[in-house]
Design a protein around this motif. Structure first.
Motif, PDB file in Angstrom:
ATOM      1  N   PHE A 201       0.826  -1.210   0.000  1.00 63.40           N
ATOM      2  CA  PHE A 201       0.000   0.000   0.000  1.00 63.40           C
ATOM      3  C   PHE A 201       0.860   1.259   0.000  1.00 63.40           C
ATOM      4  CE2 PHE A 201      -2.338   3.377   2.141  1.00 63.40           C
ATOM      5  CZ  PHE A 201      -3.575   3.348   1.513  1.00 63.40           C
ATOM      6  N   ALA A 202       1.889   1.282   0.833  1.00 67.00           N
ATOM      7  CA  ALA A 202       2.678   2.498   1.020  1.00 67.00           C
ATOM      8  C   ALA A 202       3.363   2.954  -0.258  1.00 67.00           C
ATOM      9  CB  ALA A 202       3.726   2.271   2.113  1.00 67.00           C
ATOM     10  N   LEU A 203       3.735   1.996  -1.119  1.00 67.63           N
ATOM     11  CA  LEU A 203       4.458   2.336  -2.337  1.00 67.63           C
ATOM     12  C   LEU A 203       3.583   2.349  -3.579  1.00 67.63           C
ATOM     13  CD1 LEU A 203       7.785   0.322  -1.874  1.00 67.63           C
ATOM     14  CD2 LEU A 203       7.355   2.735  -1.367  1.00 67.63           C
ATOM     15  N   ASP A 204       2.563   1.499  -3.612  1.00 66.75           N
ATOM     16  CA  ASP A 204       1.838   1.259  -4.868  1.00 66.75           C
ATOM     17  C   ASP A 204       0.453   1.898  -4.936  1.00 66.75           C
ATOM     18  OD1 ASP A 204       4.004  -0.341  -5.408  1.00 66.75           O
ATOM     19  OD2 ASP A 204       2.967  -2.232  -4.963  1.00 66.75           O
ATOM     20  N   ASP A 205      -0.220   2.057  -3.821  1.00 65.45           N
ATOM     21  CA  ASP A 205      -1.614   2.482  -3.865  1.00 65.45           C
ATOM     22  C   ASP A 205      -1.722   3.969  -4.201  1.00 65.45           C
ATOM     23  OD1 ASP A 205      -4.431   3.187  -2.750  1.00 65.45           O
ATOM     24  OD2 ASP A 205      -4.347   1.011  -2.659  1.00 65.45           O
ATOM     25  N   PRO A 206      -2.683   4.360  -5.022  1.00 65.28           N
ATOM     26  CA  PRO A 206      -2.862   5.785  -5.351  1.00 65.28           C
ATOM     27  C   PRO A 206      -3.536   6.596  -4.257  1.00 65.28           C
ATOM     28  CG  PRO A 206      -4.512   4.482  -6.499  1.00 65.28           C
ATOM     29  CD  PRO A 206      -3.594   3.495  -5.832  1.00 65.28           C
ATOM     30  N   SER A 207      -3.966   5.955  -3.178  1.00 63.54           N
ATOM     31  CA  SER A 207      -4.762   6.643  -2.167  1.00 63.54           C
ATOM     32  C   SER A 207      -3.980   7.634  -1.295  1.00 63.54           C
ATOM     33  CB  SER A 207      -5.479   5.611  -1.284  1.00 63.54           C
ATOM     34  OG  SER A 207      -6.328   6.251  -0.367  1.00 63.54           O
ATOM     35  N   PRO A 208      -2.829   7.269  -0.715  1.00 64.47           N
ATOM     36  CA  PRO A 208      -2.199   8.178   0.242  1.00 64.47           C
ATOM     37  C   PRO A 208      -1.403   9.304  -0.426  1.00 64.47           C
ATOM     38  CG  PRO A 208      -0.877   6.200   0.035  1.00 64.47           C
ATOM     39  CD  PRO A 208      -2.124   5.972  -0.782  1.00 64.47           C
ATOM     40  N   ASN A 209      -1.275  10.410   0.294  1.00 66.38           N
ATOM     41  CA  ASN A 209      -0.332  11.443  -0.097  1.00 66.38           C
ATOM     42  C   ASN A 209       1.073  10.994   0.279  1.00 66.38           C
ATOM     43  OD1 ASN A 209      -2.413  13.208  -0.901  1.00 66.38           O
ATOM     44  ND2 ASN A 209      -2.633  13.992   1.185  1.00 66.38           N
ATOM     45  N   ARG A 210       2.032  11.348  -0.541  1.00 66.18           N
ATOM     46  CA  ARG A 210       3.444  11.115  -0.232  1.00 66.18           C
ATOM     47  C   ARG A 210       4.137  12.462  -0.369  1.00 66.18           C
ATOM     48  NH1 ARG A 210       1.457   7.019  -3.410  1.00 66.18           N
ATOM     49  NH2 ARG A 210       1.335   4.976  -2.397  1.00 66.18           N
ATOM     50  N   LEU A 211       4.606  12.974   0.767  1.00 63.51           N
ATOM     51  CA  LEU A 211       5.119  14.342   0.831  1.00 63.51           C
ATOM     52  C   LEU A 211       6.559  14.355   1.292  1.00 63.51           C
ATOM     53  CD1 LEU A 211       2.074  15.951   2.724  1.00 63.51           C
ATOM     54  CD2 LEU A 211       2.389  15.714   0.243  1.00 63.51           C
ATOM     55  N   ALA A 212       7.325  15.332   0.813  1.00 61.87           N
ATOM     56  CA  ALA A 212       8.701  15.480   1.258  1.00 61.87           C
ATOM     57  C   ALA A 212       8.726  15.815   2.749  1.00 61.87           C
ATOM     58  CB  ALA A 212       9.397  16.578   0.461  1.00 61.87           C
ATOM     59  N   TYR A 232       2.335   9.671   3.895  1.00 59.84           N
ATOM     60  CA  TYR A 232       3.687   9.218   4.212  1.00 59.84           C
ATOM     61  C   TYR A 232       4.645  10.363   3.933  1.00 59.84           C
ATOM     62  CZ  TYR A 232       1.580   4.554   3.965  1.00 59.84           C
ATOM     63  OH  TYR A 232       0.783   3.446   4.167  1.00 59.84           O
ATOM     64  N   PHE A 233       5.619  10.534   4.825  1.00 57.05           N
ATOM     65  CA  PHE A 233       6.628  11.565   4.629  1.00 57.05           C
ATOM     66  C   PHE A 233       7.921  10.912   4.154  1.00 57.05           C
ATOM     67  CE2 PHE A 233       3.598  13.639   7.406  1.00 57.05           C
ATOM     68  CZ  PHE A 233       3.485  14.889   6.802  1.00 57.05           C
ATOM     69  N   VAL A 234       8.532  11.510   3.159  1.00 57.62           N
ATOM     70  CA  VAL A 234       9.659  10.920   2.447  1.00 57.62           C
ATOM     71  C   VAL A 234      10.926  11.716   2.742  1.00 57.62           C
ATOM     72  CG1 VAL A 234      10.541  10.240   0.191  1.00 57.62           C
ATOM     73  CG2 VAL A 234       8.057  10.211   0.617  1.00 57.62           C
ATOM     74  N   ILE A 235      11.931  11.046   3.301  1.00 63.98           N
ATOM     75  CA  ILE A 235      13.205  11.704   3.574  1.00 63.98           C
ATOM     76  C   ILE A 235      14.128  11.556   2.359  1.00 63.98           C
ATOM     77  CG2 ILE A 235      13.052  11.444   6.079  1.00 63.98           C
ATOM     78  CD1 ILE A 235      15.005   9.050   5.822  1.00 63.98           C
ATOM     79  N   PRO A 236      15.026  12.532   2.132  1.00 63.94           N
ATOM     80  CA  PRO A 236      15.962  12.407   1.011  1.00 63.94           C
ATOM     81  C   PRO A 236      17.125  11.476   1.316  1.00 63.94           C
ATOM     82  CG  PRO A 236      16.319  14.484   2.132  1.00 63.94           C
ATOM     83  CD  PRO A 236      15.110  13.856   2.773  1.00 63.94           C
ATOM     84  N   SER A 237      17.436  11.292   2.606  1.00 59.76           N
ATOM     85  CA  SER A 237      18.534  10.416   3.013  1.00 59.76           C
ATOM     86  C   SER A 237      18.464  10.219   4.513  1.00 59.76           C
ATOM     87  CB  SER A 237      19.894  11.014   2.641  1.00 59.76           C
ATOM     88  OG  SER A 237      20.144  12.177   3.412  1.00 59.76           O
ATOM     89  N   LEU A 238      19.099   9.158   4.996  1.00 62.72           N
ATOM     90  CA  LEU A 238      19.187   8.952   6.439  1.00 62.72           C
ATOM     91  C   LEU A 238      20.032  10.046   7.079  1.00 62.72           C
ATOM     92  CD1 LEU A 238      19.685   5.072   6.602  1.00 62.72           C
ATOM     93  CD2 LEU A 238      17.564   6.374   6.951  1.00 62.72           C
ATOM     94  N   GLU A 239      21.041  10.541   6.368  1.00 60.23           N
ATOM     95  CA  GLU A 239      21.877  11.617   6.894  1.00 60.23           C
ATOM     96  C   GLU A 239      21.060  12.884   7.116  1.00 60.23           C
ATOM     97  OE1 GLU A 239      24.446   8.594   5.052  1.00 60.23           O
ATOM     98  OE2 GLU A 239      22.643   9.649   4.376  1.00 60.23           O
ATOM     99  N   ALA A 240      20.131  13.182   6.204  1.00 56.81           N
ATOM    100  CA  ALA A 240      19.280  14.358   6.365  1.00 56.81           C
ATOM    101  C   ALA A 240      18.355  14.203   7.565  1.00 56.81           C
ATOM    102  CB  ALA A 240      18.466  14.590   5.094  1.00 56.81           C
ATOM    103  N   LEU A 241      17.857  12.993   7.787  1.00 56.36           N
ATOM    104  CA  LEU A 241      17.003  12.744   8.946  1.00 56.36           C
ATOM    105  C   LEU A 241      17.782  12.953  10.235  1.00 56.36           C
ATOM    106  CD1 LEU A 241      14.301  11.747  10.121  1.00 56.36           C
ATOM    107  CD2 LEU A 241      15.172   9.416   9.895  1.00 56.36           C
ATOM    108  N   LEU A 242      18.992  12.432  10.292  1.00 60.96           N
ATOM    109  CA  LEU A 242      19.820  12.617  11.485  1.00 60.96           C
ATOM    110  C   LEU A 242      20.115  14.092  11.708  1.00 60.96           C
ATOM    111  CD1 LEU A 242      21.585  11.602  13.818  1.00 60.96           C
ATOM    112  CD2 LEU A 242      23.429  11.271  12.155  1.00 60.96           C
ATOM    113  N   ALA A 243      20.469  14.817  10.665  1.00 58.21           N
ATOM    114  CA  ALA A 243      20.779  16.238  10.806  1.00 58.21           C
ATOM    115  C   ALA A 243      19.588  17.013  11.356  1.00 58.21           C
ATOM    116  CB  ALA A 243      21.214  16.811   9.451  1.00 58.21           C
ATOM    117  N   ALA A 244      18.384  16.675  10.890  1.00 59.06           N
ATOM    118  CA  ALA A 244      17.185  17.359  11.376  1.00 59.06           C
ATOM    119  C   ALA A 244      16.967  17.105  12.852  1.00 59.06           C
ATOM    120  CB  ALA A 244      15.966  16.907  10.576  1.00 59.06           C
ATOM    121  N   SER A 245      17.355  15.927  13.331  1.00 55.80           N
ATOM    122  CA  SER A 245      17.107  15.562  14.732  1.00 55.80           C
ATOM    123  C   SER A 245      18.135  16.144  15.686  1.00 55.80           C
ATOM    124  CB  SER A 245      17.107  14.036  14.888  1.00 55.80           C
ATOM    125  OG  SER A 245      18.420  13.515  14.767  1.00 55.80           O
ATOM    126  N   LEU A 246      19.258  16.626  15.173  1.00 55.31           N
ATOM    127  CA  LEU A 246      20.335  17.098  16.049  1.00 55.31           C
ATOM    128  C   LEU A 246      20.213  18.568  16.402  1.00 55.31           C
ATOM    129  CD1 LEU A 246      23.405  15.208  14.509  1.00 55.31           C
ATOM    130  CD2 LEU A 246      22.098  14.646  16.573  1.00 55.31           C
TER     131      LEU A 246
END
Length: 288
Positions: A201-212, A232-246
């Motif tokens: 569902f998360a990747l294939d279904d047309p129903s949910p929004n997928r946002l940056a 679903y919220f989409v990160i550009p990289s794990l490094e970007a996620l870590l940077a946002a959390s620090l």
């Protein structure tokens, strides 16, 4: 595996930090077979869907050998790779206990496994969700650091009264996050990767929004725990996620105190939209 509203101390048989023995030898053959059934169908589905760090972690920890993994066995490799360990807990634990474990690179996992007639839905996370879903990502050094930072941030958020905002960050990243890659969107969230249906569902279904992914946006967005996600919220990289959390969240929390929640299915002008969903699934469920 945190939950608010707890009163008193740990249940009988649990240590002061709410940990218990996994008691791996007590699992029955039928319980091991449930794990193997769940494992087999996910590993057939996930190549090309799960992100590379998850698939590499799954291989490194050898999570199918002998059925339900023995925490003592997998902790040897996990500790070697990133300094994390898995600890058994009796179920959901108080927020402060959960944050303390994460801040000290310990992941609390339930030791029970679902029944054969509950393969596709559980109200409370079991050992398959916790270990298959979460632990492979903890073999990745960047994500491992993010989880520790989240635990440290949770302890700070308690004093600022912003746990609701921080819980949304966990939900939309650790549990239901997607990663943008040159090959397309990939799953890294445990709630998706441990679910046969939501992995599709998360990747294939047309129903949910997928946002940056945007930190403030995520913290203003409620979530649903009883069905597939509407966004679903989409990160550009794990490094970007870590940077946002620090960063220091105090200033962000101050801004959020005066901001209204954004409805789950809404798209706002500031969003970078990867998929504008139809919301057909959620509408059909609401009409039932």
């Amino acid at each position: 595996m945190s939950a608010d509203g707890f009163t008193g101390g740990p249940p009988p048989g649990a240590r002061p930090d709410w940990t218990i023995d996994q008691n791996w030898n007590a699992y029955s053959g039928a319980e091991h077979e449930v794990w193997l059934t769940l494992y087999r169908r996910q590993v057939e589905l996930l190549p090309g869907r799960a992100c590379d760090p998850f698939l590499k972690g799954l291989e490194a920890l050898d999570l199918h050998r002998g059925g339900i993994p023995d925490f003592a066995r997998i902790n040897q490799e996990l500790a070697r790779l990133t300094g994390w360990t898995v600890v058994a807990v009796p179920g959901l634990v108080p927020d402060e206990v959960f944050f303390q474990h994460l801040a000290n690179r310990r992941f609390p996992a339930g030791r029970f496994i679902r029944r054969p007639d509950e393969l596709d839905y559980l109200q409370e996370p079991d050992v398959f969700h916790d270990v298959f879903g979460h632990v492979p990502m903890l073999t990745d050094p960047v994500f491992a650091d993010y989880m520790q930072a989240y635990g440290e941030g949770g302890l700070r958020a308690q004093g600022l009264g912003r746990l609701a905002n921080l819980a949304r960050l966990y939900w939309y990243t650790v549990e239901f996050g997607l990663l943008e890659t040159p090959q397309g969107l990939r799953i890294y969230g445990a709630g998706i990767v441990s679910s046969h249906a939501e992995s599709r569902f998360a990747l294939d279904d047309p129903s949910p929004n997928r946002l940056a992914f945007d930190l403030a946006r995520v913290m203003r967005t409620p979530y649903r725990i009883d069905d597939f996600q509407q966004v679903y919220f989409v990160i550009p990289s794990l490094e970007a996620l870590l940077a946002a959390s620090l960063q220091d969240f105090a200033a962000l929390y101050a801004r959020l105190a005066g901001a209204k929640d954004i409805p789950i299915a809404a798209i706002i002008p500031e969003d970078r939209v990867l998929t504008r969903g139809t919301q057909a699934y959620a509408k059909a469920r609401a009409d039932q």
